[in-house]
Design a protein around this motif. Sequence first.
Motif, PDB file in Angstrom:
ATOM      1  N   SER A  34       0.822  -1.212   0.000  1.00 50.75           N
ATOM      2  CA  SER A  34       0.000   0.000   0.000  1.00 50.75           C
ATOM      3  C   SER A  34       0.853   1.257   0.000  1.00 50.75           C
ATOM      4  CB  SER A  34      -0.940   0.012   1.212  1.00 50.75           C
ATOM      5  OG  SER A  34      -1.832  -1.070   1.161  1.00 50.75           O
TER       6      SER A  34
ATOM      7  N   ALA B 293      -7.824   7.800  -7.980  1.00 48.14           N
ATOM      8  CA  ALA B 293      -8.827   6.738  -8.054  1.00 48.14           C
ATOM      9  C   ALA B 293      -8.169   5.381  -8.304  1.00 48.14           C
ATOM     10  CB  ALA B 293      -9.846   7.045  -9.148  1.00 48.14           C
ATOM     11  N   LEU B 294      -7.180   5.351  -9.198  1.00 44.10           N
ATOM     12  CA  LEU B 294      -6.450   4.112  -9.470  1.00 44.10           C
ATOM     13  C   LEU B 294      -5.736   3.614  -8.220  1.00 44.10           C
ATOM     14  CD1 LEU B 294      -5.183   2.036 -11.536  1.00 44.10           C
ATOM     15  CD2 LEU B 294      -3.268   3.635 -11.629  1.00 44.10           C
TER      16      LEU B 294
ATOM     17  N   THR C 153      -6.326   4.375  -5.044  1.00 40.11           N
ATOM     18  CA  THR C 153      -7.300   3.995  -4.015  1.00 40.11           C
ATOM     19  C   THR C 153      -7.923   2.635  -4.323  1.00 40.11           C
ATOM     20  OG1 THR C 153      -7.797   6.316  -3.600  1.00 40.11           O
ATOM     21  CG2 THR C 153      -9.400   4.707  -2.821  1.00 40.11           C
ATOM     22  N   THR C 154      -8.320   2.434  -5.568  1.00 38.96           N
ATOM     23  CA  THR C 154      -8.913   1.151  -5.970  1.00 38.96           C
ATOM     24  C   THR C 154      -7.923   0.014  -5.776  1.00 38.96           C
ATOM     25  OG1 THR C 154     -10.267   2.308  -7.594  1.00 38.96           O
ATOM     26  CG2 THR C 154     -10.039  -0.063  -7.868  1.00 38.96           C
ATOM     27  N   HIS C 155      -6.672   0.255  -6.165  1.00 34.36           N
ATOM     28  CA  HIS C 155      -5.651  -0.788  -6.016  1.00 34.36           C
ATOM     29  C   HIS C 155      -5.408  -1.119  -4.541  1.00 34.36           C
ATOM     30  CE1 HIS C 155      -2.260  -3.276  -7.079  1.00 34.36           C
ATOM     31  NE2 HIS C 155      -1.521  -2.621  -6.205  1.00 34.36           N
TER      32      HIS C 155
ATOM     33  N   LEU D 112      -7.477  -0.722  -2.030  1.00 34.02           N
ATOM     34  CA  LEU D 112      -8.656  -1.448  -1.529  1.00 34.02           C
ATOM     35  C   LEU D 112      -8.654  -2.891  -2.024  1.00 34.02           C
ATOM     36  CD1 LEU D 112     -11.377   1.317  -1.937  1.00 34.02           C
ATOM     37  CD2 LEU D 112     -10.427   0.436   0.211  1.00 34.02           C
ATOM     38  N   TYR D 113      -8.281  -3.108  -3.272  1.00 37.08           N
ATOM     39  CA  TYR D 113      -8.238  -4.450  -3.836  1.00 37.08           C
ATOM     40  C   TYR D 113      -7.256  -5.343  -3.082  1.00 37.08           C
ATOM     41  CZ  TYR D 113      -7.561  -8.220  -7.209  1.00 37.08           C
ATOM     42  OH  TYR D 113      -7.464  -9.454  -7.795  1.00 37.08           O
TER      43      TYR D 113
ATOM     44  N   TYR E 247      -9.550  -7.619  -0.885  1.00 37.73           N
ATOM     45  CA  TYR E 247      -9.977  -8.689  -1.777  1.00 37.73           C
ATOM     46  C   TYR E 247      -8.901  -9.757  -1.902  1.00 37.73           C
ATOM     47  CZ  TYR E 247     -11.849 -11.165  -5.768  1.00 37.73           C
ATOM     48  OH  TYR E 247     -12.317 -12.152  -6.599  1.00 37.73           O
TER      49      TYR E 247
ATOM     50  N   ASN F   9       0.371  -6.648  -7.805  1.00 39.14           N
ATOM     51  CA  ASN F   9       0.920  -5.413  -7.246  1.00 39.14           C
ATOM     52  C   ASN F   9       2.170  -4.993  -8.019  1.00 39.14           C
ATOM     53  OD1 ASN F   9       0.848  -3.343  -5.073  1.00 39.14           O
ATOM     54  ND2 ASN F   9       2.850  -4.229  -4.627  1.00 39.14           N
TER      55      ASN F   9
END
Length: 153
Positions: A28, A63-64, A66-68, A70-71, A75, A82
């Motif tokens: 992260s 956005a990219l 943040t989405t990554h 969160l993924y 998930y 990564n």
Amino acid sequence: MVNSWEPLYSGIVSTKKDVDITKSLDYSSAIAVLGFSLIVSILKTFDVRVEAARVMVSAPVLALVTTHVLYINFYKLYYGWNMIVCVAMGVAQLFLWARWAAVSRHPSNWKLWVAVIASGLAMLLDIYNFPLYGGYFEAHSIWHLATVPLTIL
């Protein structure tokens, strides 16, 4: 401000005594640093000065990132994915900085060329990781060592 915790998390992961939380923090923080640096490289390369344009450029990258994050945190914590995202963002940055260096008349332009070329070479250490050498050094730790003079430069 650049995330100063990333080397700590990465150091813990490199000791091979990592757990999911340290991997998650390492991945992260790495993507956060790359995202921030990508935004800066875009804004600098294309000389974006209007505040609204800066937001329009930054929003998709944020956005990219943040989405990554969160993924990988909620998930699937997947090293390979990564690395793909990090390398893509790193290569995009290198091309942007190289473009800026090619058109800039800045007096310290040579430093940027050194940083672009050395960063590209250092990135290979992280991509083509090798195991511990002599029981002390591995590619990722050497990559961190190589980035210290680049940061100073």
